[in-house]
Design an enzyme around this catalytic site. Structure first.
Site, PDB file in Angstrom:
ATOM      1  N   HIS A  67     -49.619 -42.831  49.249  1.00 58.59           N
ATOM      2  CA  HIS A  67     -49.159 -43.980  50.037  1.00 58.59           C
ATOM      3  C   HIS A  67     -50.001 -44.202  51.284  1.00 58.59           C
ATOM      4  O   HIS A  67     -49.547 -44.852  52.227  1.00 58.59           O
ATOM      5  CB  HIS A  67     -47.683 -43.818  50.391  1.00 58.59           C
ATOM      6  CG  HIS A  67     -46.779 -43.906  49.191  1.00 58.59           C
ATOM      7  ND1 HIS A  67     -45.460 -43.534  49.189  1.00 58.59           N
ATOM      8  CD2 HIS A  67     -47.029 -44.348  47.926  1.00 58.59           C
ATOM      9  CE1 HIS A  67     -44.934 -43.730  47.991  1.00 58.59           C
ATOM     10  NE2 HIS A  67     -45.867 -44.210  47.206  1.00 58.59           N
ATOM     11  N   CYS A 100     -63.087 -58.328  65.159  1.00 59.86           N
ATOM     12  CA  CYS A 100     -63.109 -59.708  64.638  1.00 59.86           C
ATOM     13  C   CYS A 100     -61.931 -60.525  65.148  1.00 59.86           C
ATOM     14  O   CYS A 100     -61.843 -61.726  64.888  1.00 59.86           O
ATOM     15  CB  CYS A 100     -63.157 -59.713  63.099  1.00 59.86           C
ATOM     16  SG  CYS A 100     -61.558 -59.406  62.303  1.00 59.86           S
ATOM     17  N   ASN A 158     -46.411 -38.691  51.551  1.00 57.03           N
ATOM     18  CA  ASN A 158     -46.303 -38.712  53.009  1.00 57.03           C
ATOM     19  C   ASN A 158     -47.585 -39.249  53.651  1.00 57.03           C
ATOM     20  O   ASN A 158     -48.680 -39.057  53.128  1.00 57.03           O
ATOM     21  CB  ASN A 158     -45.993 -37.306  53.532  1.00 57.03           C
ATOM     22  CG  ASN A 158     -44.667 -36.801  52.978  1.00 57.03           C
ATOM     23  OD1 ASN A 158     -43.873 -37.595  52.497  1.00 57.03           O
ATOM     24  ND2 ASN A 158     -44.447 -35.505  53.037  1.00 57.03           N
ATOM     25  N   CYS A 193     -58.399 -53.404  59.116  1.00 58.76           N
ATOM     26  CA  CYS A 193     -58.310 -54.818  59.464  1.00 58.76           C
ATOM     27  C   CYS A 193     -58.047 -55.610  58.181  1.00 58.76           C
ATOM     28  O   CYS A 193     -58.853 -55.550  57.253  1.00 58.76           O
ATOM     29  CB  CYS A 193     -59.604 -55.277  60.121  1.00 58.76           C
ATOM     30  SG  CYS A 193     -59.596 -57.063  60.402  1.00 58.76           S
TER      31      CYS A 193
HETATM   32  P1  OAD Z   1     -36.794 -40.064  50.626  1.00 60.75           P
HETATM   33  O1  OAD Z   1     -36.369 -40.298  52.042  1.00 60.75           O
HETATM   34  O2  OAD Z   1     -36.418 -41.071  49.609  1.00 60.75           O
HETATM   35  O3  OAD Z   1     -36.218 -38.662  50.112  1.00 60.75           O
HETATM   36  C1  OAD Z   1     -36.309 -37.509  50.897  1.00 60.75           C
HETATM   37  C2  OAD Z   1     -35.835 -36.330  50.050  1.00 60.75           C
HETATM   38  O4  OAD Z   1     -36.028 -35.152  50.814  1.00 60.75           O
HETATM   39  C3  OAD Z   1     -34.353 -36.370  49.661  1.00 60.75           C
HETATM   40  O5  OAD Z   1     -34.236 -36.066  48.277  1.00 60.75           O
HETATM   41  C4  OAD Z   1     -33.727 -35.264  50.514  1.00 60.75           C
HETATM   42  O6  OAD Z   1     -32.630 -34.628  49.876  1.00 60.75           O
HETATM   43  C5  OAD Z   1     -34.879 -34.322  50.684  1.00 60.75           C
HETATM   44  N1  OAD Z   1     -34.851 -33.456  51.883  1.00 60.75           N
HETATM   45  C6  OAD Z   1     -34.262 -33.676  53.069  1.00 60.75           C
HETATM   46  N2  OAD Z   1     -34.492 -32.652  53.927  1.00 60.75           N
HETATM   47  C7  OAD Z   1     -35.277 -31.758  53.254  1.00 60.75           C
HETATM   48  C8  OAD Z   1     -35.873 -30.506  53.589  1.00 60.75           C
HETATM   49  N3  OAD Z   1     -35.730 -29.953  54.788  1.00 60.75           N
HETATM   50  N4  OAD Z   1     -36.611 -29.884  52.630  1.00 60.75           N
HETATM   51  C9  OAD Z   1     -36.779 -30.440  51.396  1.00 60.75           C
HETATM   52  N5  OAD Z   1     -36.241 -31.605  51.035  1.00 60.75           N
HETATM   53  C10 OAD Z   1     -35.509 -32.280  51.938  1.00 60.75           C
HETATM   54  O7  OAD Z   1     -38.378 -39.821  50.661  1.00 60.75           O
HETATM   55  P2  OAD Z   1     -39.466 -39.989  49.509  1.00 60.75           P
HETATM   56  O8  OAD Z   1     -38.959 -39.485  48.217  1.00 60.75           O
HETATM   57  O9  OAD Z   1     -40.715 -39.438  50.041  1.00 60.75           O
HETATM   58  O10 OAD Z   1     -42.741 -45.313  50.475  1.00 60.75           O
HETATM   59  O11 OAD Z   1     -39.595 -41.554  49.431  1.00 60.75           O
HETATM   60  C11 OAD Z   1     -40.572 -42.102  48.620  1.00 60.75           C
HETATM   61  C12 OAD Z   1     -41.150 -43.329  49.245  1.00 60.75           C
HETATM   62  O12 OAD Z   1     -40.098 -44.233  49.579  1.00 60.75           O
HETATM   63  C13 OAD Z   1     -41.859 -43.108  50.576  1.00 60.75           C
HETATM   64  O13 OAD Z   1     -43.176 -42.643  50.436  1.00 60.75           O
HETATM   65  C14 OAD Z   1     -41.823 -44.465  51.189  1.00 60.75           C
HETATM   66  C15 OAD Z   1     -40.381 -44.803  50.892  1.00 60.75           C
HETATM   67  O14 OAD Z   1     -40.044 -46.128  50.793  1.00 60.75           O
HETATM   68  C16 OAD Z   1     -43.314 -46.361  51.078  1.00 60.75           C
HETATM   69  O15 OAD Z   1     -43.091 -46.641  52.245  1.00 60.75           O
HETATM   70  C17 OAD Z   1     -44.244 -47.124  50.204  1.00 60.75           C
END
Ligand code: OAD
Length: 242
Positions: free
Chosen positions: A114, A148, A97, A122
């Site tokens: 991330h 810049c 996050n 910049c």
């Molecule tokens: P995702 O949006 O892929 O997944 C979110 C997860 O949280 C899912 O498995 C949901 O089931 C779960 N969820 C939803 N509500 C919840 C709650 N109240 N409590 C607990 N879990 C809950 O997010 P990430 O796995 O963080 O990267 O995604 C990984 C990366 O993909 C991000 O950091 C971002 C994205 O593209 C970049 O931007 C580089």
């Protein structure tokens, strides 16, 4: 739940991996799923390095929304429970996050795989600024500029970019050295973050997962706590303390 509590009480070293689901109850949209950001913003058009270079104004539409949402959000009970878990062996929170909520709650060691929305960089001269200092112009729809002359961008990792090397190294080391890893609110599909639990597993760590939905990690988890981070974490940590 009982078995997860016992496993935490037995562990000397605990590590946590969090994803967007950790912040949902703070009012921040996740990326995937029904209300996911990627339904509205195609990551290929908004969130890759080449998209940003091609059309920074477009990427800034996404950055603006994320900055507005994240900088006004507050940590919830689940974030605070992780701070309490430090008295019971939690050594590091590895997070995907970019909202800074673990730090705001008071977590001691937060490894931001991330990057962060709290700072702007910049792309030309590398100078850094606080996002907070540019908040008004960002909310007004303008793109902040460096002294810049170049357009600034948030210090977050875009698709096609490497993760901050030292942060990744420390996260991997924490995973390898931990007795128990708790994966919270991540779909566990984006590499290399998704391999953090795998590293922990390989070195014999117990795996706990907290998520309202099953993920690719679920079949490998020793304990799957099905539910929201803001509910399951306080329940878990209260029992560990008791
Ligand atoms: P995702 O949006 O892929 O997944 C979110 C997860 O949280 C899912 O498995 C949901 O089931 C779960 N969820 C939803 N509500 C919840 C709650 N109240 N409590 C607990 N879990 C809950 O997010 P990430 O796995 O963080 O990267 O995604 C990984 C990366 O993909 C991000 O950091 C971002 C994205 O593209 C970049 O931007 C580089």
């Amino acid at each position: 739940m009982d078995k997860a509590v016992k496993a935490i009480k037995r562990a000397d070293r605990i590590a946590v991996l969090t994803g967007a689901g950790m912040s949902v109850e703070s009012g921040i949209a996740p990326f995937r799923g029904e209300d996911g950001l990627w339904n509205e913003f195609d990551p290929q058009e908004y969130a890759t390095l080449s998209a940003f270079k091609r059309n920074p104004e477009k990427s800034w539409e996404l950055f603006r929304l994320q900055i507005e949402e994240c900088l006004s959000a507050d940590p919830h009970e689940g974030h605070r429970s992780l701070v309490e878990l430090e008295d019971h062996g939690l050594k590091a929170v590895v997070t995907q996050n970019v909202d800074g909520l673990h730090q705001e709650a008071g977590s001691e060691t937060v490894l931001e795989l991330h990057g962060t929305l709290a700072e702007l960089v910049c792309p030309s001269c590398g100078s850094r600024e606080e996002t907070e200092d540019h908040l008004d112009e960002i909310i007004d729809g303008n793109i902040p500029r460096c002294e810049c002359g170049s357009m600034l961008r948030p210090d977050v990792v875009l698709f096609g970019e490497s993760l901050p090397r030292e942060t990744l190294r420390r996260s991997q080391r924490n995973a390898e050295e931990t007795d128990l890893l708790i994966s919270i609110g991540t779909s566990a599909v984006v590499q290399p973050a998704a391999s953090i639990p795998t590293l922990a597993e390989r070195t014999g760590s117990v795996l706990i997962e907290i998520n309202p939905e099953k993920t690719p990690l679920t079949p490998r988890a020793d304990h799957f706590l099905e539910g929201k981070a803001g509910e399951k974490l306080p329940e878990l940590v209260e029992q560990v303390k008791g």
